[in-house]
Scaffold this active site. Structure first.
Site, mmCIF file in Angstrom:
data_model
loop_
_atom_site.group_PDB
_atom_site.id
_atom_site.type_symbol
_atom_site.label_atom_id
_atom_site.label_comp_id
_atom_site.label_asym_id
_atom_site.label_seq_id
_atom_site.Cartn_x
_atom_site.Cartn_y
_atom_site.Cartn_z
ATOM 1 N N ASP A 1 -6.465 2.091 -2.959
ATOM 2 C CA ASP A 1 -7.697 1.942 -2.051
ATOM 3 C C ASP A 1 -8.043 3.070 -1.217
ATOM 4 O O ASP A 1 -8.969 2.881 -0.585
ATOM 5 C CB ASP A 1 -7.719 0.583 -1.387
ATOM 6 C CG ASP A 1 -6.342 0.404 -0.343
ATOM 7 O OD1 ASP A 1 -5.819 1.345 -0.418
ATOM 8 O OD2 ASP A 1 -6.162 -0.371 0.421
ATOM 9 N N ALA B 1 -10.624 8.119 8.062
ATOM 10 C CA ALA B 1 -9.954 9.589 7.867
ATOM 11 C C ALA B 1 -9.052 9.498 6.872
ATOM 12 O O ALA B 1 -9.066 10.482 6.046
ATOM 13 C CB ALA B 1 -9.623 10.338 9.175
ATOM 14 N N ASN B 2 -8.434 8.562 6.754
ATOM 15 C CA ASN B 2 -7.197 8.470 5.643
ATOM 16 C C ASN B 2 -7.506 8.235 4.303
ATOM 17 O O ASN B 2 -6.923 8.356 3.412
ATOM 18 C CB ASN B 2 -6.202 7.410 6.146
ATOM 19 C CG ASN B 2 -6.521 5.874 5.916
ATOM 20 O OD1 ASN B 2 -7.931 5.721 5.379
ATOM 21 N ND2 ASN B 2 -6.232 5.121 7.045
ATOM 22 N N SER C 1 0.127 0.677 16.219
ATOM 23 C CA SER C 1 -0.121 0.472 14.576
ATOM 24 C C SER C 1 -0.084 -1.288 14.570
ATOM 25 O O SER C 1 0.454 -1.764 15.191
ATOM 26 C CB SER C 1 1.007 1.057 13.872
ATOM 27 O OG SER C 1 0.919 0.721 12.475
ATOM 28 N N GLY C 2 -1.256 -1.368 13.536
ATOM 29 C CA GLY C 2 -1.140 -2.840 13.134
ATOM 30 C C GLY C 2 -0.467 -3.176 11.758
ATOM 31 O O GLY C 2 -0.300 -3.971 11.380
ATOM 32 N N THR C 3 0.155 -1.971 11.242
ATOM 33 C CA THR C 3 0.782 -2.212 10.026
ATOM 34 C C THR C 3 2.431 -1.757 9.977
ATOM 35 O O THR C 3 3.169 -1.996 9.084
ATOM 36 C CB THR C 3 0.374 -1.382 8.853
ATOM 37 O OG1 THR C 3 0.256 0.140 9.223
ATOM 38 C CG2 THR C 3 -1.279 -1.803 8.743
ATOM 39 N N ASP D 1 -3.433 6.579 -2.774
ATOM 40 C CA ASP D 1 -2.338 5.839 -2.213
ATOM 41 C C ASP D 1 -1.586 4.995 -3.114
ATOM 42 O O ASP D 1 -2.092 4.790 -4.087
ATOM 43 C CB ASP D 1 -2.745 5.341 -0.810
ATOM 44 C CG ASP D 1 -3.467 3.881 -0.903
ATOM 45 O OD1 ASP D 1 -4.060 3.699 -1.870
ATOM 46 O OD2 ASP D 1 -3.429 3.329 -0.007
ATOM 47 N N ARG E 1 -2.371 4.384 20.027
ATOM 48 C CA ARG E 1 -2.350 2.852 19.954
ATOM 49 C C ARG E 1 -1.459 2.332 19.068
ATOM 50 O O ARG E 1 -0.683 3.044 18.295
ATOM 51 C CB ARG E 1 -3.947 2.569 19.066
ATOM 52 C CG ARG E 1 -4.087 3.424 17.866
ATOM 53 C CD ARG E 1 -5.216 3.002 16.991
ATOM 54 N NE ARG E 1 -5.050 1.827 16.379
ATOM 55 C CZ ARG E 1 -4.552 1.693 15.116
ATOM 56 N NH1 ARG E 1 -3.761 2.611 14.580
ATOM 57 N NH2 ARG E 1 -4.291 0.330 14.531
ATOM 58 N N SER F 1 0.612 -1.194 -0.023
ATOM 59 C CA SER F 1 0.119 0.139 0.009
ATOM 60 C C SER F 1 0.870 1.331 0.001
ATOM 61 O O SER F 1 1.681 1.533 -0.808
ATOM 62 C CB SER F 1 -0.796 0.000 1.367
ATOM 63 O OG SER F 1 -1.849 1.045 1.410
#
Ligand code: NG1
Ligand code: ZN
Length: 529
Positions: free
Chosen positions: A277, A370-371, A499-501, A273, A497, A65
């Protein structure tokens, strides 16, 4: 030789490095150098998933991505084009980390009572990253080792591959599972909306393609728009690097225009991006101030439009119309949606799988992060009721027209996942009908100034959260510190939080002024370690 033995044999050609892999928010994602064995193993897993789903096609996308070009990643796509079911994410991580893959594969086969006689089909696509070429080969090695059949679509945007999977598994009901079928479907829906609207004029769009797949594909789409839009495509990959100082993630994070674009005040600018997506709009006003129109704003535009059309048709929906947001949604977008539009807003954890799932609870569920990642989901009930209106009403009435517009919009939206190309055409359709410029659109509500920061710490997973990630539960005391800082600002909110990526912690802050948002984000960042 059994399929499992063959898988183990071929696995020797794809040795696993000494790394712990984890299937995160968007699959596996990291430096490309480490990913060959993961690709091979995901080829294997996709075959098992397909068999477990009675031979339905499973998708595999090779992409990282918005991350830099030296990264890559892989994620699996379930039969209706949605993200892989969470219980299988666990299998994915286990398989990626296994020293003995036969044991893990056998476990999956047993757990899901997989029948080896069910034929397996896997659709594969990649973004423009050079490392993707070899990765597709590794994936196909995996697919073939377990006797599945793989179809390589070459380079596609992520949402295009999601679309292919859904088309194939719904026997063409959703569209034709080819690239041409994709362009036909969305361009026809867009042209229908244009003709129903009747307004004239050809907007000029300056598009930042992030030097990625979106730039290539939007050129193909543009050919089918019959001169209804004029697209000036910048960062099309001919000179710049993928996502480097460009693309939707860069624009959102740094709140500035990308490099590689020549922009005049009032220009209608769009950014995608790296795997197309996500989409965002932006412009400079006459004082050369930068304005971002983010995913929250797209969601409110779409919901406001759909609500107006629904009212005109008189159709009542049992489960109604709603918006789903994450903690990153601007506070003013939430109050605008709730108070001015009168639409319910739900909040979930970050990540498409969470928001998508929640959106399915409504008859019309619009979700946008939001992104700029988002879409709208419609139940069959909506389609049925709109078709009934068209059938039972005089074509010349506003009521009939509104129902046709909703149906065309449904055709335009990629309901599998957020899709920059399709979402852009949705926004363009609505703006065109309203006769709005980006300034008009921006005037609907004012964003609270906000700032995101990334903080690198030793182990980001020491941070645990609750309440859709808006509150920290560990480490102890951190939430109190955040609360104390927030109370020193007006209209402020802040959360952290992992990040999950990416291997970082994300800090978000919003407040009444730019300076306040920046200083709050910085102060909170300093509490994270
Ligand atoms: P993480 O890295 O978990 O924050 C990011 C985005 C998500 C989603 C995923 C998948 C933000 C703050 N987070 O997740 O919204 O798009 O990537 O790509 O933008
Ligand atoms: Zn993306």
């Amino acid at each position: 030789e059994s399929p499992l033995q063959r898988a183990a044999e071929v696995s020797k050609e794809h040795p696993k490095p000494d790394i712990t892999f984890s299937y995160g928010t968007a699959g596996f994602r990291m430096r490309a150098d480490h990913l060959d064995s993961v690709m091979y193993r995901m080829g294997l897993l996709a075959v098992l998933r397909s068999k477990a789903k009675e031979g339905k096609v499973i998708g595999v996308v090779v992409t990282a991505s918005h991350n830099p070009v030296h990264d890559n990643g892989v994620k699996l796509v379930d039969p209706l084009g949605e993200m892989l079911q969470p219980s299988w994410e666990k299998h994915a991580s286990e398989l990626a980390n296994a020293e003995d893959i036969v044991e893990v594969l056998r476990g999956v086969v047993e757990e899901h009572s997989i029948d080896w006689n069910v034929p397996a089909k896997v659709f594969i696509a990649r973004d423009t990253r050079p490392s993707g070429v070899e990765f597709v080969k590794a994936l196909l090695d995996g697919v073939q080792a377990l006797g599945g059949s793989g179809r390589d679509y070459g380079v596609l945007s992520t949402p295009q591959l999601h679309y292919m999977v859904r088309c194939q598994n719904t026997e063409g009901e959703y569209g034709e599972a080819t690239e041409e079928g994709y362009y036909n479907k969305i361009s026809n829906a867009f042209l229908d909306l244009r003709s129903l609207c009747g307004n004239t004029g050809v907007p000029v769009i300056k598009l930042d393609g992030a030097n990625g797949v979106g730039a290539l594909k939007v050129k193909m789409l543009a050919k089918q728009l019959k001169g209804t839009l004029s697209l000036v495509i910048c960062n099309d990959g001919s000179s710049g690097k993928l996502n480097e100082k460009c693309g939707a993630d860069y624009v959102k994070l740094y709140q500035c225009a990308p490099d590689g674009m020549d922009i005049n005040p009032g220009d209608r600018c769009v950014t995608f991006d790296g795997d197309a997506d996500r989409v965002l709009y932006f412009y400079y006003d006459k004082d050369h101030k930068f304005h971002l129109l983010d995913g929250d704003r797209i969601a409110t535009l779409v919901v406001g439009y759909l609500k107006e059309k629904l009212d005109k048709t008189g159709v009542v929906l049992d489960r109604g119309l709603g918006i789903v947001q994450t903690a990153y949604a601007n506070g003013n977008s939430t109050s605008y949606a709730e108070s001015t539009l009168g639409v319910p807003v739900a909040c979930t954890k970050t990540g498409v799988k969470h928001v998508h799932h929640k959106a399915e609870e409504f008859d019309i569920g619009v979700y946008f992060e939001a992104n700029g990642h988002g879409t709208a989901l419609f139940t069959n009930d909506v389609v049925r009721k709109m078709k009934a209106v068209v059938q039972d009403t005089d074509t010349s009435t506003e009521r009939s027209k509104a129902a046709k517009q909703v149906l065309s919009l449904i055709g335009l939206v990629n309901q599998t996942v957020g899709d920059a190309m399709s979402d852009m055409l949705v926004v363009e359709s609505i703006l065109h009908e309203k006769g709005w410029s980006l300034e008009d659109w921006a005037a609907v509500y004012t964003d609270l100034p906000n700032r995101q920061r990334k903080v690198a710490i030793k182990n980001r997973n020491v941070i645990e959260t609750t309440d859709a990630e808006r509150k920290v539960t560990a480490p102890q005391g951190l939430q109190d510190e955040i609360d104390k800082l927030v109370s020193g600002y007006k209209n402020a909110r802040s959360f952290v939080r992992p990040s999950g990526t990416e291997d970082i912690v994300r800090v978000y802050a919003e407040a009444d002024t730019r300076e306040a948002a920046d200083s709050l984000a910085l102060a909170v960042s300093q509490k994270v370690y």
